[in-house]
Design a protein around this motif. Structure first.
Motif, PDB file in Angstrom:
ATOM      1  N   UNK A   1      -4.174   7.205  -1.882  1.00 61.88           N
ATOM      2  CA  UNK A   1      -5.227   7.640  -3.231  1.00 61.88           C
ATOM      3  C   UNK A   1      -4.930   6.443  -4.114  1.00 61.88           C
ATOM      4  N   UNK A   2      -5.878   5.616  -4.343  1.00 62.89           N
ATOM      5  CA  UNK A   2      -5.997   4.258  -5.160  1.00 62.89           C
ATOM      6  C   UNK A   2      -6.692   4.525  -6.587  1.00 62.89           C
ATOM      7  N   UNK A   3      -6.445   3.936  -7.455  1.00 62.25           N
ATOM      8  CA  UNK A   3      -7.194   3.799  -8.782  1.00 62.25           C
ATOM      9  C   UNK A   3      -8.458   3.271  -8.382  1.00 62.25           C
TER      10      UNK A   3
ATOM     11  N   UNK B   1       0.930  -1.119   0.071  1.00 62.44           N
ATOM     12  CA  UNK B   1      -0.113  -0.208   0.006  1.00 62.44           C
ATOM     13  C   UNK B   1       0.911   1.257   0.063  1.00 62.44           C
ATOM     14  N   UNK B   2       2.446   1.008   0.307  1.00 60.71           N
ATOM     15  CA  UNK B   2       3.132   2.302   0.371  1.00 60.71           C
ATOM     16  C   UNK B   2       2.928   3.198  -0.787  1.00 60.71           C
ATOM     17  N   UNK B   3       2.914   2.458  -2.160  1.00 62.17           N
ATOM     18  CA  UNK B   3       2.677   3.328  -3.379  1.00 62.17           C
ATOM     19  C   UNK B   3       1.542   4.284  -3.521  1.00 62.17           C
TER      20      UNK B   3
END
Length: 403
Positions: A58-60, A25-27
């Protein structure tokens, strides 16, 4: 024997979904965005998810892992690595949030059980200890999802679950309210210390000049005994770092009168002396404001002030941020644990007004301390009463009336 109407069950029977979060999740970390709940946001003694130190992601929109681990109101979270069995309950209005692989998500079937009741049950001392005992074999602490699904729980009828959950939620709101009052009081004291102990804010009626002196010019500083003495069951109190950092001087080790009298006079504590931690957790000062004959270990420094200092003002000044920063700046880093020499303590400086203003400032800060102490006492009492109530309500030893 179960109370009437109660039944045995397990998490798998009442859950529609038991899963865990994903890795990497760090990305997706971001300064703003959706909440990302981690193990540090869960508590050992409650079900509230703390938003202190909350991370954001903030994820796709098309992320598969995001859809799978997105939290919903009423979801139960369980830490399944390292600190096993910490519990969290996702409250109404929590917003979009996600979890990582260190947490399990338990989502109950509609009308199968009250998620609030189940969360409280899992956070109870008995079931929490059982969760910790189920550590799966391996080098690291961990629980797999099959262990979570098979975890046993006893359930009263649904209406009784909801009534019990409502009662415990009321206690949690009282605890949370008291925690906020305590945090506010502590913040107010910090602000007062920053203003009153530096002369930035003068009390009405006081105009005398402030002075800045090195500690060694206004006090005598001594170290404690370097040898661990033979302790006895009762006798002369013997203090160490643990007493100052915990604030509990009633849990005391004792030395004999003979050992005490053979000690250097410089190591004999009297009323209005100040002890300062100088090894390990450096910089906690405590005024001995009660009648005592005591001695102390080398981990502490004993500060005996002269008559130009109000003892309480002196204690507050030694606990102030400017003084602590100077102490830490002089700390010896070449060894562990950290330590500071007596000479370096003596070279630190404090600022102070004439004695009458010192006493007035000390009175204000003492009143604030009394408020903080009272709130801490209230908080401890509420937590203990809630704990006792949980032991009764969650086992059926005490039944509730359901309308």
């Amino acid at each position: 024997m179960l109370p009437e109407g109660w039944k045995y069950s397990n998490i798998g029977e009442i859950a529609s979904n038991v899963t865990s979060g994903s890795r990497d999740w760090a990305q997706y970390y971001s300064d703003t965005g959706d909440k990302f709940v981690r193990m540090t946001n869960l508590a050992r003694d409650g079900v509230r998810i703390s938003e202190n130190d909350m991370k954001f992601v903030s994820i796709p929109h098309d992320s598969t892992d995001g859809k799978r681990t997105a939290l919903k109101n009423g979801d139960i979270l369980i830490s399944i690595t390292a600190e096993l069995g910490k519990i969290g309950l996702v409250p109404n209005g929590f917003g979009t949030a996600f979890i990582n692989q260190h947490l399990a998500l338990v989502r109950l079937k509609n009308a199968a059980a009250s998620s609030t009741f189940v969360a409280y049950a899992l956070s109870s001392k008995k079931l929490n200890q059982k969760l910790n005992s189920l550590n799966d074999a391996g080098a690291k602490a961990g629980l797999n999802l099959s262990t979570i699904r098979s975890f046993p729980i006893i359930l009263p009828p649904l209406l009784e679950q909801k009534k019990i959950a409502a009662i415990l939620s009321t206690w949690d709101r009282a605890i949370e309210g008291t925690e906020k009052l305590l945090a506010n009081s502590q913040q107010q004291k910090k602000a007062l210390m920053q203003q009153l102990l530096t002369g930035k804010k003068r009390l009405p009626g006081f105009t005398g000049e402030w002075k800045t002196k090195r500690l060694k010019s206004i006090s005598k500083i001594y170290d404690g005994t370097h040898q661990t003495p033979n302790y006895v069951e009762t006798g002369i109190p013997f203090y160490s770092v643990e007493h100052l950092t915990s604030g509990k001087f009633n849990n005391t080790k004792f030395i004999s009168d003979e050992v005490y009298h053979n000690e250097s006079r410089k190591r004999q504590i009297e009323k209005n002396d100040i002890l300062l931690t100088r090894i390990g957790d450096i910089g906690t000062a405590k005024l001995i404001d009660w009648d005592v004959r005591a001695s102390f270990y080398v981990s502490l420094a004993l500060i005996k002030s002269n008559t130009i200092m109000s003892p309480k003002f002196f204690e507050c000044a030694l606990n102030s941020e400017p003084f602590k920063k100077e102490l830490w700046h002089r700390t010896i880093h070449v060894a562990f644990p950290k330590k500071i020499n007596l000479g370096d303590i003596g070279d630190c400086s404090i600022s102070f007004p004439p004695l009458p203003e010192q006493k007035a400032i000390a009175t204000i800060l003492s009143t604030t301390d009394e408020e903080i102490t009272a709130l801490k006492s209230d908080l401890s009492r509420l937590r203990q009463e809630k704990k006792a109530l949980m032991q009764q309500l969650l086992t059926g030893k005490r039944r509730v009336t359901v309308d």
